[in-house]
Design a protein around this motif. Structure first.
Motif, PDB file in Angstrom:
ATOM      1  N   VAL A  46       0.856  -1.190   0.000  1.00 20.36           N
ATOM      2  CA  VAL A  46       0.000   0.000   0.000  1.00 20.36           C
ATOM      3  C   VAL A  46       0.890   1.238   0.000  1.00 20.36           C
ATOM      4  O   VAL A  46       1.939   1.267   0.645  1.00 20.36           O
ATOM      5  N   GLU A  68      -5.612  -8.827   9.355  1.00 24.42           N
ATOM      6  CA  GLU A  68      -5.165  -8.373   8.036  1.00 24.42           C
ATOM      7  C   GLU A  68      -5.165  -9.568   7.092  1.00 24.42           C
ATOM      8  O   GLU A  68      -4.579 -10.610   7.396  1.00 24.42           O
ATOM      9  N   GLY A  70      -3.793 -10.537   3.546  1.00 25.58           N
ATOM     10  CA  GLY A  70      -2.914 -10.088   2.456  1.00 25.58           C
ATOM     11  C   GLY A  70      -1.777  -9.232   2.981  1.00 25.58           C
ATOM     12  O   GLY A  70      -1.882  -8.017   3.085  1.00 25.58           O
ATOM     13  N   VAL A  71      -0.665  -9.869   3.327  1.00 24.24           N
ATOM     14  CA  VAL A  71       0.441  -9.183   4.006  1.00 24.24           C
ATOM     15  C   VAL A  71       1.540  -8.744   3.031  1.00 24.24           C
ATOM     16  O   VAL A  71       2.100  -7.666   3.158  1.00 24.24           O
ATOM     17  N   PHE A  72       1.848  -9.609   2.069  1.00 21.15           N
ATOM     18  CA  PHE A  72       2.997  -9.400   1.154  1.00 21.15           C
ATOM     19  C   PHE A  72       4.247  -9.140   1.989  1.00 21.15           C
ATOM     20  O   PHE A  72       4.559  -9.929   2.867  1.00 21.15           O
ATOM     21  N   THR A  73       4.980  -8.051   1.771  1.00 22.80           N
ATOM     22  CA  THR A  73       6.200  -7.859   2.578  1.00 22.80           C
ATOM     23  C   THR A  73       5.894  -7.233   3.939  1.00 22.80           C
ATOM     24  O   THR A  73       6.736  -7.257   4.837  1.00 22.80           O
ATOM     25  N   SER A  76       1.532  -2.571   5.042  1.00 18.14           N
ATOM     26  CA  SER A  76       0.285  -2.248   5.757  1.00 18.14           C
ATOM     27  C   SER A  76       0.291  -2.877   7.150  1.00 18.14           C
ATOM     28  O   SER A  76      -0.300  -2.336   8.091  1.00 18.14           O
ATOM     29  N   ASP A  96       1.520 -16.762   1.381  1.00 15.65           N
ATOM     30  CA  ASP A  96       2.967 -16.758   1.173  1.00 15.65           C
ATOM     31  C   ASP A  96       3.663 -16.137   2.378  1.00 15.65           C
ATOM     32  O   ASP A  96       3.192 -15.156   2.948  1.00 15.65           O
ATOM     33  N   SER A 122      -1.535 -19.243   5.471  1.00 17.94           N
ATOM     34  CA  SER A 122      -2.697 -20.059   5.081  1.00 17.94           C
ATOM     35  C   SER A 122      -3.493 -19.300   4.035  1.00 17.94           C
ATOM     36  O   SER A 122      -3.465 -18.068   4.007  1.00 17.94           O
ATOM     37  N   PRO A 123      -4.223 -20.023   3.197  1.00 20.98           N
ATOM     38  CA  PRO A 123      -5.254 -19.327   2.423  1.00 20.98           C
ATOM     39  C   PRO A 123      -6.235 -18.712   3.419  1.00 20.98           C
ATOM     40  O   PRO A 123      -6.549 -19.337   4.442  1.00 20.98           O
ATOM     41  N   ALA A 124      -6.682 -17.508   3.156  1.00 19.00           N
ATOM     42  CA  ALA A 124      -7.442 -16.783   4.183  1.00 19.00           C
ATOM     43  C   ALA A 124      -8.798 -17.405   4.495  1.00 19.00           C
ATOM     44  O   ALA A 124      -9.208 -17.440   5.664  1.00 19.00           O
ATOM     45  N   PHE A 145      -8.453  -5.345   7.694  1.00 14.44           N
ATOM     46  CA  PHE A 145      -7.983  -4.773   6.420  1.00 14.44           C
ATOM     47  C   PHE A 145      -7.835  -5.914   5.428  1.00 14.44           C
ATOM     48  O   PHE A 145      -7.138  -6.893   5.709  1.00 14.44           O
ATOM     49  N   ASP A 147      -6.704  -7.061   1.662  1.00 12.88           N
ATOM     50  CA  ASP A 147      -5.900  -6.669   0.498  1.00 12.88           C
ATOM     51  C   ASP A 147      -5.296  -7.930  -0.128  1.00 12.88           C
ATOM     52  O   ASP A 147      -4.096  -8.053  -0.258  1.00 12.88           O
ATOM     53  N   ALA A 148      -6.158  -8.881  -0.497  1.00 19.03           N
ATOM     54  CA  ALA A 148      -5.653 -10.127  -1.098  1.00 19.03           C
ATOM     55  C   ALA A 148      -6.433 -10.415  -2.382  1.00 19.03           C
ATOM     56  O   ALA A 148      -6.737  -9.490  -3.128  1.00 19.03           O
ATOM     57  N   TYR A 156     -14.794 -13.193   2.085  1.00 19.92           N
ATOM     58  CA  TYR A 156     -14.169 -12.635   3.290  1.00 19.92           C
ATOM     59  C   TYR A 156     -15.178 -11.758   4.042  1.00 19.92           C
ATOM     60  O   TYR A 156     -15.236 -11.767   5.274  1.00 19.92           O
TER      61      TYR A 156
HETATM   62  N1  SAH Z   1      -1.151  -5.273   2.124  1.00 20.76           N
HETATM   63  C1  SAH Z   1       0.101  -5.654   1.492  1.00 20.76           C
HETATM   64  C2  SAH Z   1      -0.067  -6.047   0.039  1.00 20.76           C
HETATM   65  C3  SAH Z   1      -0.796  -7.338  -0.164  1.00 20.76           C
HETATM   66  S1  SAH Z   1      -0.575  -7.951  -1.792  1.00 20.76           S
HETATM   67  C4  SAH Z   1       1.127  -4.533   1.635  1.00 20.76           C
HETATM   68  O1  SAH Z   1       0.812  -3.446   2.068  1.00 20.76           O
HETATM   69  O2  SAH Z   1       2.265  -4.769   1.251  1.00 20.76           O
HETATM   70  C5  SAH Z   1      -1.658  -9.324  -1.798  1.00 20.76           C
HETATM   71  C6  SAH Z   1      -1.227 -10.503  -0.946  1.00 20.76           C
HETATM   72  O3  SAH Z   1      -2.330 -11.375  -0.867  1.00 20.76           O
HETATM   73  C7  SAH Z   1      -0.057 -11.326  -1.499  1.00 20.76           C
HETATM   74  O4  SAH Z   1       1.001 -11.334  -0.571  1.00 20.76           O
HETATM   75  C8  SAH Z   1      -0.638 -12.705  -1.691  1.00 20.76           C
HETATM   76  O5  SAH Z   1       0.258 -13.771  -1.324  1.00 20.76           O
HETATM   77  C9  SAH Z   1      -1.835 -12.691  -0.762  1.00 20.76           C
HETATM   78  N2  SAH Z   1      -2.911 -13.615  -1.130  1.00 20.76           N
HETATM   79  C10 SAH Z   1      -3.394 -13.881  -2.358  1.00 20.76           C
HETATM   80  N3  SAH Z   1      -4.382 -14.797  -2.310  1.00 20.76           N
HETATM   81  C11 SAH Z   1      -4.522 -15.117  -0.989  1.00 20.76           C
HETATM   82  C12 SAH Z   1      -5.385 -15.990  -0.270  1.00 20.76           C
HETATM   83  N4  SAH Z   1      -6.308 -16.733  -0.901  1.00 20.76           N
HETATM   84  N5  SAH Z   1      -5.264 -16.068   1.060  1.00 20.76           N
HETATM   85  C13 SAH Z   1      -4.333 -15.327   1.724  1.00 20.76           C
HETATM   86  N6  SAH Z   1      -3.503 -14.475   1.097  1.00 20.76           N
HETATM   87  C14 SAH Z   1      -3.586 -14.371  -0.241  1.00 20.76           C
END
Ligand code: SAH
Ligand code: CA
Length: 230
Positions: A46, A68, A70-73, A76, A96, A122-124, A145, A147-148, A156
């Protein structure tokens, strides 16, 4: 910094960042943002103006316990962890773990906020269902939040409406999908098309959902704030 906003001009976005955002962006968030620039998918984080906005919401609602998706690196996530009180708790879910562990986690440790974070790989969707198996979790979160994967936002939403308390807030990211939601499909770039249809459908769902109040904000790629009513 590339144009990550739906604003009219790059200059206006630059003005906002330089005037109100960068001078106040915490040092370690800045560091994480810079680290993202070296990642091939770095633009997924973000942007800092959105981060500042979400921190403001977290503080306005006195959020203590959050989710949250969708964490990525972890931009957020770090931004959230910094806004929560010392005893705040974030359940952070991502399929991931690599991007988080390699890039975000070392910075989060240095920021001294790792103790607020429970990272779940885990898958969310199944994980949110698992949380709901314990009735104690119902209505126990102040904020979420999301963001996935955009194709799952409506799924969700149903889970989060049970996990977040009445009066609690759910924020969905990317709800304007690069502005493509208002474009004729023939003008939309190919790689945007798949999720676009889900984002448009989801915006319709939120618009008619009587269980929430909403506000669509044109910050970054579009953010929708939902407040649980009942
Ligand atoms: N909020 C983050 C950006 C998230 S990008 C930031 O600020 O950097 C989207 C993320 O969602 C990716 O890391 C991806 O691995 C994750 N994602 C995608 N599908 C998903 C699912 N089904 N369950 C959990 N996470 C998932
Ligand atoms: Ca996003």
């Amino acid at each position: 910094m590339g144009h990550k906003s739906l604003l009219q001009t790059d200059d206006l976005y630059k003005y906002i960042l330089e005037t109100s955002v960068f001078p106040r962006e915490p040092e370690l968030l800045k560091e994480l943002r810079t680290a993202n620039e070296g990642h091939p998918m770095g633009v997924m984080g973000v942007p800092p103006d959105e981060g500042q906005f979400i921190q403001m919401i977290l503080k306005l609602v006195n959020a203590k316990k959050t989710i949250e998706v969708g964490v990525f690196t972890g931009y957020s996530l770090l931004e959230t962890a910094l806004a929560l009180p010392e005893d705040g708790q974030i359940t952070a879910i991502d399929v991931d773990k690599k991007a988080y562990e390699e890039i975000g986690l070392p910075i989060i440790r240095r920021a001294g906020v790792e103790h607020k974070i429970n990272f779940v790989q885990s898958p969310a969707l199944p994980f949110l269902d698992e949380l709901l198996e314990d009735p104690k979790n119902e209505g126990s979160y102040d904020f979420a939040f999301v963001d996935a994967d955009k194709n799952n936002y409506s799924n969700y939403h149903e889970r989060l409406l049970k996990l977040v308390k009445v009066g609690g807030v759910i924020v969905y990211d990317n709800t304007l999908w690069g502005g493509s939601v208002a474009k004729d499909e023939s003008l939309v770039e190919e790689y945007m098309k798949y999720f676009r249809q889900f984002v448009m459908k989801f915006n319709q769902i939120l618009a008619t959902d009587r269980r929430i109040e909403i506000s669509q904000i044109p910050v970054a790629d579009g953010v929708t704030i939902c407040r649980r009513l009942c």
